[in-house]
Design an enzyme around this catalytic site. Structure first.
Site, mmCIF file in Angstrom:
data_model
loop_
_atom_site.group_PDB
_atom_site.id
_atom_site.type_symbol
_atom_site.label_atom_id
_atom_site.label_comp_id
_atom_site.label_asym_id
_atom_site.label_seq_id
_atom_site.Cartn_x
_atom_site.Cartn_y
_atom_site.Cartn_z
ATOM 1 N N PHE A 89 52.739 12.509 36.126
ATOM 2 C CA PHE A 89 52.184 13.804 36.429
ATOM 3 C C PHE A 89 51.520 13.733 38.067
ATOM 4 C CE2 PHE A 89 49.212 17.518 36.617
ATOM 5 C CZ PHE A 89 50.005 18.566 36.280
ATOM 6 N N ASP A 160 44.987 5.079 36.289
ATOM 7 C CA ASP A 160 45.016 6.476 35.577
ATOM 8 C C ASP A 160 45.101 6.515 34.216
ATOM 9 O OD1 ASP A 160 45.813 9.124 34.846
ATOM 10 O OD2 ASP A 160 47.227 9.402 36.778
ATOM 11 N N HIS A 163 45.996 9.703 29.676
ATOM 12 C CA HIS A 163 46.562 9.541 28.534
ATOM 13 C C HIS A 163 45.985 8.354 27.582
ATOM 14 C CE1 HIS A 163 50.785 10.934 30.380
ATOM 15 N NE2 HIS A 163 49.612 11.736 30.682
ATOM 16 N N GLN A 186 41.958 17.671 30.019
ATOM 17 C CA GLN A 186 42.361 19.110 29.889
ATOM 18 C C GLN A 186 43.134 19.421 28.453
ATOM 19 O OE1 GLN A 186 46.152 19.050 29.351
ATOM 20 N NE2 GLN A 186 46.393 21.165 29.825
ATOM 21 N N LYS A 189 44.906 16.989 26.142
ATOM 22 C CA LYS A 189 44.701 15.716 25.984
ATOM 23 C C LYS A 189 44.002 15.213 24.470
ATOM 24 C CE LYS A 189 46.093 14.473 30.052
ATOM 25 N NZ LYS A 189 46.528 15.935 30.459
ATOM 26 N N ARG A 218 24.406 14.984 47.413
ATOM 27 C CA ARG A 218 23.049 15.151 47.284
ATOM 28 C C ARG A 218 22.511 14.146 45.769
ATOM 29 N NH1 ARG A 218 20.398 20.743 45.352
ATOM 30 N NH2 ARG A 218 18.174 20.304 45.934
ATOM 31 N N TYR A 225 17.348 18.944 50.276
ATOM 32 C CA TYR A 225 18.676 19.068 50.624
ATOM 33 C C TYR A 225 19.000 18.145 51.651
ATOM 34 C CZ TYR A 225 18.010 23.522 48.040
ATOM 35 O OH TYR A 225 17.688 24.548 47.128
ATOM 36 N N ARG A 235 30.977 18.484 39.620
ATOM 37 C CA ARG A 235 30.101 18.421 38.484
ATOM 38 C C ARG A 235 30.486 18.989 37.007
ATOM 39 N NH1 ARG A 235 26.080 19.763 42.632
ATOM 40 N NH2 ARG A 235 26.059 22.015 41.557
#
Length: 387
Positions: A89, A160, A163, A186, A189, A218, A225, A235
């Site tokens: 992919f 990767d 899968h 996703q 999956k 951060r 900040y 996140r």
């Protein structure tokens, strides 16, 4: 064969029950819906890391961001190259390209359809910053050869593992190789919250930098900040993490079922004239089976696509294989090698064949009954014969 029989009714995907309902309620009632105030993301990270034998896991927005973040903390950027499979992919290459690196596609093994270590060795050069094996369809790439190549060259591996949730190679889980690994959650999956991803890290320093970069630079305790690095907002939210905790809890039982069904279906499909099933290296001693992949060597791409359409009409959740990444216009937009399509195709002959002649069946088929495995093979055989 009687193809007029009712189409198989496979288990639905995604699967969920009261475990997800309770988890979503728990996330809702805690009153904080982002990771800095809630507890679901942190709990999921601990559970996911432990399940995969890793020191640390960081939950992120999706699998593509997981790859991008994994590459970034290893120093991938402008002036560097990342070796990727030509058959995958396209997120595998785009993650490198988005960082300003050049993605270098290399060929795959004709049996396992995973990255070919010999092709990787030829492609390693002075600008190579990472090697990215894709554990295709849940089959772990040849990590023995790739780890040796990494040690000899000094080039790190980024797995990767989109899968490969729960996969093993010679008893080692994905997080036990000492390299970074990226996962996807996703919708299709092996475990899912619709979208989501995670990165596992073998040591604290990489995790700490990744945390900064996935949270706009951060630190988790920052109130002033003081953004210490560049970054973005990758996140994961609390609701996704709550769902994934429930999904992880049932993953083992699902893998057990697929491991029981896959040899049966593989044998049945292999018995069909002209069909070749993705092979299994016995060193890959646990395969979660993201797909059941099979080839029809010699078929044209157009005829393969008609086969897929016909299988869908007869009730099978079938898909055409990934396109060779160098045959996608998006690959050439940025970060492509100084080669033509024809030159890449010439050095990736296996990929050239596989992307045109391969079909895959969604993993929910392998959650079906033994009778349904026989029915799948009957449908494939009859459909091929009628094209």
């Amino acid at each position: 064969m009687d193809v007029s029989q009712e189409a198989p009714k496979f288990p639905e995907w995604p699967q969920f029950d009261d475990a997800e309902r309770v988890a979503l309620g728990r996330a809702l009632e805690q009153g904080q819906w982002w990771r800095m105030g809630g507890g679901e993301v942190s709990a999921f990270e601990r559970e996911f890391a432990e399940y995969h034998g890793s020191e640390h896991a960081l939950a992120v927005t999706n699998g593509t961001h997981a790859l991008e973040l994994a590459l970034q903390v290893l120093g991938v950027g402008p002036g560097t190259e990342v070796i990727v499979p030509a058959f995958t992919f396209i997120s595998s290459s785009q993650a490198a390209q988005r960082l300003g690196a050049v993605a270098v596609p290399v060929d795959i093994d004709p049996g396992t359809l995973c990255l070919d270590p010999a092709a990787v060795e030829k492609a390693v050069g002075p600008r190579t910053a990472a090697i990215m094996p894709v554990h295709m369809a849940g089959h772990v790439a040849d990590m023995d050869a790739l780890e040796k190549l990494s040690a000899d060259s000094g080039v790190p591996i980024v797995q990767d593992a989109a899968h490969a949730h729960g996969a093993r190679w010679r008893g080692r889980r994905v997080g036990e190789f000492g390299s970074v690994a990226a996962f996807s959650f996703q919708n299709g999956k092996l475990m899912t919250a619709g979208e989501g991803g995670a990165v596992t890290f073998p040591e604290q320093g990489l995790y700490d930098e990744a945390f900064l970069r996935h949270s706009c630079g951060r630190p988790p305790t920052d109130r002033g900040y003081f953004h210490q690095t560049s970054g973005s907002n990758f996140r994961m939210n609390e609701f996704s993490a709550a769902v994934l905790r429930a999904q992880l809890a049932r993953l083992d039982s699902q893998i057990e079922t697929r491991e029981q069904r896959a040899p049966l279906l593989s044998g049945l499909l292999s018995g069909i004239d002209g069909v070749e099933v993705q092979t299994r290296d016995e060193r890959a001693d646990r395969n979660p089976h993201y797909m059941m992949m099979f080839r029809v060597p010699g078929i044209t791409e157009q005829r393969r696509n008609r086969l897929v359409d016909a299988l869908i009409e007869r009730g099978l959740p079938a898909f055409a294989a990934f396109r060779a990444i160098y045959r996608c216009p998006g690959f050439w937009e940025t970060g492509a090698p100084q080669e033509t399509v024809d030159e890449m195709a010439a050095r990736c002959p296996v990929t050239e064949a596989v992307y045109t002649d391969t079909v895959w069946l969604h993993h929910r088929t392998l959650l079906g009954t033994e009778h349904q495995m026989h029915r799948i093979a009957e449908i494939v055989s009859d459909t091929l014969g009628s094209l």
